[in-house]
Design an enzyme around this catalytic site. Structure first.
Site, PDB file in Angstrom:
ATOM      1  N   GLY A  54       0.802  -1.224   0.000  1.00  0.00           N
ATOM      2  CA  GLY A  54       0.000   0.000   0.000  1.00  0.00           C
ATOM      3  C   GLY A  54       0.833   1.271   0.000  1.00  0.00           C
ATOM      4  O   GLY A  54       0.333   2.346  -0.350  1.00  0.00           O
ATOM      5  N   SER A  55       2.103   1.173   0.367  1.00  0.00           N
ATOM      6  CA  SER A  55       2.977   2.353   0.297  1.00  0.00           C
ATOM      7  C   SER A  55       3.575   2.481  -1.104  1.00  0.00           C
ATOM      8  O   SER A  55       3.662   3.573  -1.663  1.00  0.00           O
ATOM      9  CB  SER A  55       4.099   2.253   1.335  1.00  0.00           C
ATOM     10  OG  SER A  55       3.571   2.359   2.636  1.00  0.00           O
ATOM     11  N   SER A  96       7.255   4.070   3.588  1.00  0.00           N
ATOM     12  CA  SER A  96       6.713   2.981   4.395  1.00  0.00           C
ATOM     13  C   SER A  96       5.770   3.616   5.400  1.00  0.00           C
ATOM     14  O   SER A  96       6.225   4.359   6.285  1.00  0.00           O
ATOM     15  CB  SER A  96       7.819   2.216   5.129  1.00  0.00           C
ATOM     16  OG  SER A  96       7.210   1.337   6.074  1.00  0.00           O
ATOM     17  N   SER A  98       4.144   2.459   7.943  1.00  0.00           N
ATOM     18  CA  SER A  98       4.483   2.133   9.338  1.00  0.00           C
ATOM     19  C   SER A  98       5.905   2.561   9.679  1.00  0.00           C
ATOM     20  O   SER A  98       6.211   2.867  10.827  1.00  0.00           O
ATOM     21  CB  SER A  98       4.373   0.620   9.562  1.00  0.00           C
ATOM     22  OG  SER A  98       5.294  -0.042   8.710  1.00  0.00           O
ATOM     23  N   THR A 101       8.660  -1.647   7.709  1.00  0.00           N
ATOM     24  CA  THR A 101       8.632  -2.758   6.744  1.00  0.00           C
ATOM     25  C   THR A 101      10.057  -3.152   6.366  1.00  0.00           C
ATOM     26  O   THR A 101      10.847  -2.302   5.921  1.00  0.00           O
ATOM     27  CB  THR A 101       7.799  -2.344   5.519  1.00  0.00           C
ATOM     28  OG1 THR A 101       6.478  -2.106   5.995  1.00  0.00           O
ATOM     29  CG2 THR A 101       7.776  -3.393   4.439  1.00  0.00           C
ATOM     30  N   ARG A 148      -2.828   1.246   3.238  1.00  0.00           N
ATOM     31  CA  ARG A 148      -3.552   1.408   1.971  1.00  0.00           C
ATOM     32  C   ARG A 148      -4.643   2.459   2.058  1.00  0.00           C
ATOM     33  O   ARG A 148      -5.184   2.887   1.036  1.00  0.00           O
ATOM     34  CB  ARG A 148      -4.140   0.063   1.525  1.00  0.00           C
ATOM     35  CG  ARG A 148      -5.158  -0.508   2.498  1.00  0.00           C
ATOM     36  CD  ARG A 148      -5.524  -1.932   2.138  1.00  0.00           C
ATOM     37  NE  ARG A 148      -6.576  -2.471   2.992  1.00  0.00           N
ATOM     38  CZ  ARG A 148      -6.401  -2.926   4.231  1.00  0.00           C
ATOM     39  NH1 ARG A 148      -5.199  -2.909   4.780  1.00  0.00           N
ATOM     40  NH2 ARG A 148      -7.425  -3.394   4.919  1.00  0.00           N
ATOM     41  N   GLU A 233      -7.050  -7.026  -0.103  1.00  0.00           N
ATOM     42  CA  GLU A 233      -6.909  -6.672   1.317  1.00  0.00           C
ATOM     43  C   GLU A 233      -8.231  -6.249   1.965  1.00  0.00           C
ATOM     44  O   GLU A 233      -8.499  -6.623   3.103  1.00  0.00           O
ATOM     45  CB  GLU A 233      -5.863  -5.568   1.497  1.00  0.00           C
ATOM     46  CG  GLU A 233      -4.469  -6.033   1.111  1.00  0.00           C
ATOM     47  CD  GLU A 233      -3.412  -4.962   1.297  1.00  0.00           C
ATOM     48  OE1 GLU A 233      -3.196  -4.522   2.429  1.00  0.00           O
ATOM     49  OE2 GLU A 233      -2.808  -4.543   0.296  1.00  0.00           O
ATOM     50  N   HIS A 249      -1.543  -9.946 -26.239  1.00  0.00           N
ATOM     51  CA  HIS A 249      -0.570 -10.865 -26.814  1.00  0.00           C
ATOM     52  C   HIS A 249      -0.486 -12.170 -26.035  1.00  0.00           C
ATOM     53  O   HIS A 249       0.416 -12.961 -26.257  1.00  0.00           O
ATOM     54  CB  HIS A 249       0.801 -10.176 -26.879  1.00  0.00           C
ATOM     55  CG  HIS A 249       0.752  -8.921 -27.703  1.00  0.00           C
ATOM     56  ND1 HIS A 249       0.963  -8.909 -29.060  1.00  0.00           N
ATOM     57  CD2 HIS A 249       0.427  -7.649 -27.353  1.00  0.00           C
ATOM     58  CE1 HIS A 249       0.803  -7.675 -29.521  1.00  0.00           C
ATOM     59  NE2 HIS A 249       0.470  -6.895 -28.504  1.00  0.00           N
ATOM     60  N   LYS A 343       4.498 -10.745   9.058  1.00  0.00           N
ATOM     61  CA  LYS A 343       5.486  -9.745   9.491  1.00  0.00           C
ATOM     62  C   LYS A 343       6.035 -10.108  10.876  1.00  0.00           C
ATOM     63  O   LYS A 343       7.233 -10.004  11.129  1.00  0.00           O
ATOM     64  CB  LYS A 343       4.866  -8.351   9.515  1.00  0.00           C
ATOM     65  CG  LYS A 343       4.711  -7.738   8.126  1.00  0.00           C
ATOM     66  CD  LYS A 343       4.233  -6.296   8.180  1.00  0.00           C
ATOM     67  CE  LYS A 343       4.137  -5.702   6.794  1.00  0.00           C
ATOM     68  NZ  LYS A 343       3.647  -4.327   6.760  1.00  0.00           N
TER      69      LYS A 343
HETATM   70  C1  F6R Z   1      -1.830  -2.699   4.643  1.00  0.00           C
HETATM   71  C2  F6R Z   1      -1.191  -2.623   3.336  1.00  0.00           C
HETATM   72  C3  F6R Z   1       0.084  -3.370   3.112  1.00  0.00           C
HETATM   73  C4  F6R Z   1       1.280  -2.530   3.575  1.00  0.00           C
HETATM   74  C5  F6R Z   1       2.594  -3.272   3.364  1.00  0.00           C
HETATM   75  C6  F6R Z   1       3.816  -2.433   3.687  1.00  0.00           C
HETATM   76  O1  F6R Z   1      -2.881  -1.765   4.699  1.00  0.00           O
HETATM   77  O2  F6R Z   1      -1.698  -1.972   2.457  1.00  0.00           O
HETATM   78  O3  F6R Z   1       0.187  -3.682   1.743  1.00  0.00           O
HETATM   79  O4  F6R Z   1       1.313  -1.316   2.875  1.00  0.00           O
HETATM   80  O5  F6R Z   1       2.612  -4.434   4.151  1.00  0.00           O
HETATM   81  O6  F6R Z   1       3.701  -1.842   4.938  1.00  0.00           O
HETATM   82  P1  F6R Z   1       4.035  -0.292   5.086  1.00  0.00           P
HETATM   83  O7  F6R Z   1       3.136   0.416   4.123  1.00  0.00           O
HETATM   84  O8  F6R Z   1       3.757   0.045   6.496  1.00  0.00           O
HETATM   85  O9  F6R Z   1       5.478  -0.157   4.734  1.00  0.00           O
END
Ligand code: F6R
Length: 349
Positions: A54-55, A96, A98, A101, A148, A233, A249, A343
């Site tokens: 989502g980032s 990121s 959070s 990641t 996201r 998600e 194709h 994670k």
């Molecule tokens: C959760 C989401 C995930 C996170 C991914 C990376 O809502 O969309 O796809 O984006 O796990 O985590 P972040 O974005 O925190 O680096």
């Protein structure tokens, strides 16, 4: 069911629909946050945007948005390491939500070792900590969202950083049209708008219990991907996306054999008022073969004039569709337990 607000809140326990309804205001807030950002880039030869899920999608949207506009290439990196070519002539943005990641953190650390001029954007986490320690410009965005559901906070500060380093000139007019267009989409698709005039509710009703395939052309390939990931998600469904014209194709051959799976499919075609005639023709052809294979075809048209507005208009409809599908699946759109579980497992190694 989708017109019963009490029914919706029974499943949307964490309020994803309310959060996504605030996207236009999130854009305004995001612009406010990065108003005074100080970044510098010397002579650069390419841009690298690194992140996951989502980032990272903000990086894809920017890459295609700048396709006909930037004089240097924009790459998106979704991995622990960086491509070999990335060096001091690269300008990197690390995204990121959070800030924790691991793939993004590893690639960030590698950028520091290679002296790559960088900027980081996160709501906190190790990315913030390590940026501060190493004097790397960091943009702190609000916490409390699912990554996201925080796209404006990752996308618009990145755009502003690219404006600041003069990769692009002032884009305020384009952003302001994007906000207006998104307000219109929100009014049309929010939960209070009844199904008769709510495009997203209608698409969700048509595609429930089907295999959803989303097709996007050039600037809208990342948007097709975003639809897929939001359906994964939020709706807790598998889905796939493909790109036009590449899918002409290969993928189309799979549709030449009608079977149970094709009959249980919904093909969502992301359409745009600026499509060249050859792309229009391809879409028309695809529509015919999908229908002959028994699939339901839904076309969604972009809105707005400038490209960013058109990209986000299509993205925003998909965000709503994914939440309505979650409700129809009797799922809460917000939690993504499987991702959190993985994670945690990796963090313990
Ligand atoms: C959760 C989401 C995930 C996170 C991914 C990376 O809502 O969309 O796809 O984006 O796990 O985590 P972040 O974005 O925190 O680096």
């Amino acid at each position: 069911m989708l017109d019963n607000l009490e029914y919706i809140s029974r499943f949307d326990r964490s309020g994803m629909l309310d959060t996504i309804s605030k996207l236009p205001e999130q854009i305004e807030q995001a612009l406010e946050i990065c108003r005074d950002i100080e970044v510098e880039a010397g002579e650069i030869e390419n841009i690298l945007i690194s992140g996951m899920g989502g980032s990272a999608i903000s990086g894809d949207i920017i890459r295609e948005w700048l396709r006909d506009r930037a004089d240097i290439p924009v790459h998106v990196n979704r991995d622990y390491n960086l491509p070999k070519w990335a060096d001091e002539k690269t300008f990197a943005i690390f995204l990121s939500y959070s800030g924790n990641t691991e793939e993004t953190l590893y690639s960030f650390r590698e950028a520091l070792k290679r002296n790559i001029p960088s900027v980081a954007i996160s709501s906190g986490g190790k990315l913030e900590e390590e940026s501060r320690e190493k004097n790397i410009p960091h943009i702190k965005i609000p916490s409390g969202y699912q990554p996201r559901a925080a796209t404006p906070f990752l996308l618009f500060p990145s755009i502003k950083v690219l404006e600041k380093i003069e990769l692009i000139s002032n884009v305020d007019g384009e952003i302001s049209e994007t906000i207006d267009v998104c307000r219109g989409i929100r009014d049309e698709n929010r939960k209070e708008t009844p199904s008769e005039s709510n495009q997203a509710k209608n698409i969700a009703l048509k595609s429930k219990d089907t295999l959803i395939h989303i097709y996007g052309w050039r600037y809208f390939i990342p948007i097709a991907k975003r639809w897929r990931t939001q359906i994964n998600e939020n709706s807790k469904m598998i889905a796939r996306y493909d790109e036009v014209p590449e899918c002409n194709h290969n993928d189309i051959v799979g549709w030449s054999r009608r079977c149970e799976l094709t009959e249980k499919s919904t093909c969502i075609l992301l359409r745009d008022s600026h499509e060249p005639v050859r792309i229009k023709e391809r879409y028309n052809f695809m529509k015919e073969i999908f229908e002959s294979a028994g699939a339901t075809v839904v076309e969604v048209n972009s809105k707005g004039e400038n490209l960013l507005a058109r990209q986000l208009s299509l993205m925003y409809v998909g965000d709503f569709v994914s939440c309505y599908l979650a409700i129809l699946n009797e799922e809460d759109p917000t939690p993504v337990d499987v991702i959190s579980k993985l994670k945690q497992k990796l963090a313990s190694i």
